[in-house]
Write a protein that holds these residues in place. Structure first.
Motif, mmCIF file in Angstrom:
data_model
loop_
_atom_site.group_PDB
_atom_site.id
_atom_site.type_symbol
_atom_site.label_atom_id
_atom_site.label_comp_id
_atom_site.label_asym_id
_atom_site.label_seq_id
_atom_site.Cartn_x
_atom_site.Cartn_y
_atom_site.Cartn_z
ATOM 1 N N GLU A 238 -17.549 3.440 -12.830
ATOM 2 C CA GLU A 238 -16.378 2.817 -12.244
ATOM 3 C C GLU A 238 -15.885 1.752 -13.209
ATOM 4 O O GLU A 238 -16.382 0.649 -13.246
ATOM 5 N N ASN B 171 -7.044 5.513 -11.286
ATOM 6 C CA ASN B 171 -8.034 4.469 -11.548
ATOM 7 C C ASN B 171 -7.302 3.202 -12.002
ATOM 8 O O ASN B 171 -7.284 2.858 -13.170
ATOM 9 N N ALA C 279 -6.155 -1.056 -11.434
ATOM 10 C CA ALA C 279 -6.806 -2.330 -11.120
ATOM 11 C C ALA C 279 -5.765 -3.412 -10.899
ATOM 12 O O ALA C 279 -4.687 -3.387 -11.490
ATOM 13 N N SER D 96 -15.386 -9.192 -9.365
ATOM 14 C CA SER D 96 -15.326 -8.435 -8.120
ATOM 15 C C SER D 96 -15.966 -9.241 -7.001
ATOM 16 O O SER D 96 -16.597 -10.273 -7.241
ATOM 17 N N ASN E 136 -10.788 -5.816 -4.086
ATOM 18 C CA ASN E 136 -12.156 -6.323 -4.217
ATOM 19 C C ASN E 136 -12.641 -6.387 -5.661
ATOM 20 O O ASN E 136 -13.735 -6.867 -5.934
ATOM 21 N N ARG E 137 -11.871 -5.854 -6.584
ATOM 22 C CA ARG E 137 -12.208 -5.984 -8.002
ATOM 23 C C ARG E 137 -10.908 -6.160 -8.770
ATOM 24 O O ARG E 137 -9.870 -5.629 -8.377
ATOM 25 N N TRP E 138 -10.963 -6.897 -9.831
ATOM 26 C CA TRP E 138 -9.727 -7.219 -10.535
ATOM 27 C C TRP E 138 -10.002 -7.596 -11.986
ATOM 28 O O TRP E 138 -11.140 -7.819 -12.396
ATOM 29 N N ASP F 289 0.828 -1.200 0.000
ATOM 30 C CA ASP F 289 0.000 0.000 0.000
ATOM 31 C C ASP F 289 0.871 1.262 0.000
ATOM 32 O O ASP F 289 0.587 2.228 -0.719
ATOM 33 N N TYR G 145 -8.988 -2.084 -2.876
ATOM 34 C CA TYR G 145 -8.696 -2.242 -4.304
ATOM 35 C C TYR G 145 -8.494 -3.703 -4.696
ATOM 36 O O TYR G 145 -8.418 -4.021 -5.885
ATOM 37 N N CYS H 266 -7.592 -13.408 -5.632
ATOM 38 C CA CYS H 266 -8.374 -12.350 -4.979
ATOM 39 C C CYS H 266 -9.674 -12.860 -4.367
ATOM 40 O O CYS H 266 -10.055 -12.442 -3.275
ATOM 41 N N LYS I 150 -1.943 4.946 -6.186
ATOM 42 C CA LYS I 150 -3.115 4.715 -5.342
ATOM 43 C C LYS I 150 -4.265 5.675 -5.640
ATOM 44 O O LYS I 150 -5.434 5.328 -5.462
#
Length: 215
Positions: A145, A33, A35, A128, A64-66, A21, A62, A44, A30
């Motif tokens: 998004e 936008n 992924a 996600s 939580n979606r890929w 992070d 971040y 994930c 960070k």
């Protein structure tokens, strides 16, 4: 034996996530936008999620979606199903390192992603952790998004030895998105867009995916 030694000398998961992070902040990533990109959904959706819950570690949102790189790769290569090493070699790249080594797999996934990006492919989030129902309609206003990379003009594309295909984007549910048209009077009337692939007139959308279709 060497692999186990490297793991034993490594940092804890919580420390690794914290360092990652801070690295994103230092690089200025960070706030963009961006992924996470994986090969399959396991990392994930299952592994990281279960480990963080078991160890009571706060997982950065971040993750939580890929983008599951298997999805666009399969569509580009006519539905072929293969492992990461085979995919890298099929794309004309030489595999580097040891298969199933976490670091080497990550590096080769990045190389495969970079190659497809240079060819001008357009990427969207494929999966996600969010599957809750919403009351939003595809003809209504939805959060934009999404993640896009510029699609190059065909005459600028380098030969990949496979047909150049702009794949149909997937929504956050991990399925093909639905294509709709803005019918409400206004400047966007008649414009095409992609939304949740699980949308129905009765229940609305199951995720917040939204992307304007290329004109």
């Amino acid at each position: 034996m060497r692999e186990f030694t490297e793991v034993d000398r490594g940092v804890t998961l919580s420390e690794a996530l914290l360092r990652h992070d801070k690295w994103l902040e230092k690089k200025g990533i960070k706030t963009t936008n961006f992924a996470v990109v994986t090969w399959s959904n396991w990392d994930c959706r299952v592994m990281l999620e279960s480990e963080c819950r078991y160890k009571k570690i706060r997982k950065p949102p971040y993750f939580n979606r890929w983008i599951n790189l298997k999805v666009p790769f399969s569509e580009v290569f006519s539905g072929v199903r293969c492992n990461l090493k085979e995919a890298v070699q099929m794309a004309g790249l030489a595999w580097q390192g040891r298969a199933h080594c976490g670091l080497d797999d990550a590096k080769n996934t990045a190389r495969l992603l970079a190659l497809l990006m240079r060819k001008g492919f357009k990427f969207s989030i494929t999966n996600s952790m969010f599957h809750q129902c919403t009351d939003q309609s595809l003809t209504g206003k939805q959060p934009q998004e999404h993640l896009q990379f510029p699609l190059y003009q065909p005459h600028k594309l380098k030969d990949l030895h496979v047909p150049i295909i702009q794949f149909h984007p997937h929504c956050y549910c991990g399925v093909n998105s639905s294509k709709g048209m803005v019918r409400k009077p206004g400047p966007k009337q008649g414009s095409l867009f992609f939304g949740c692939g699980n949308w129905t007139a009765a229940r609305g959308a199951r995720c917040h995916y939204f992307e304007w279709a290329s004109s």
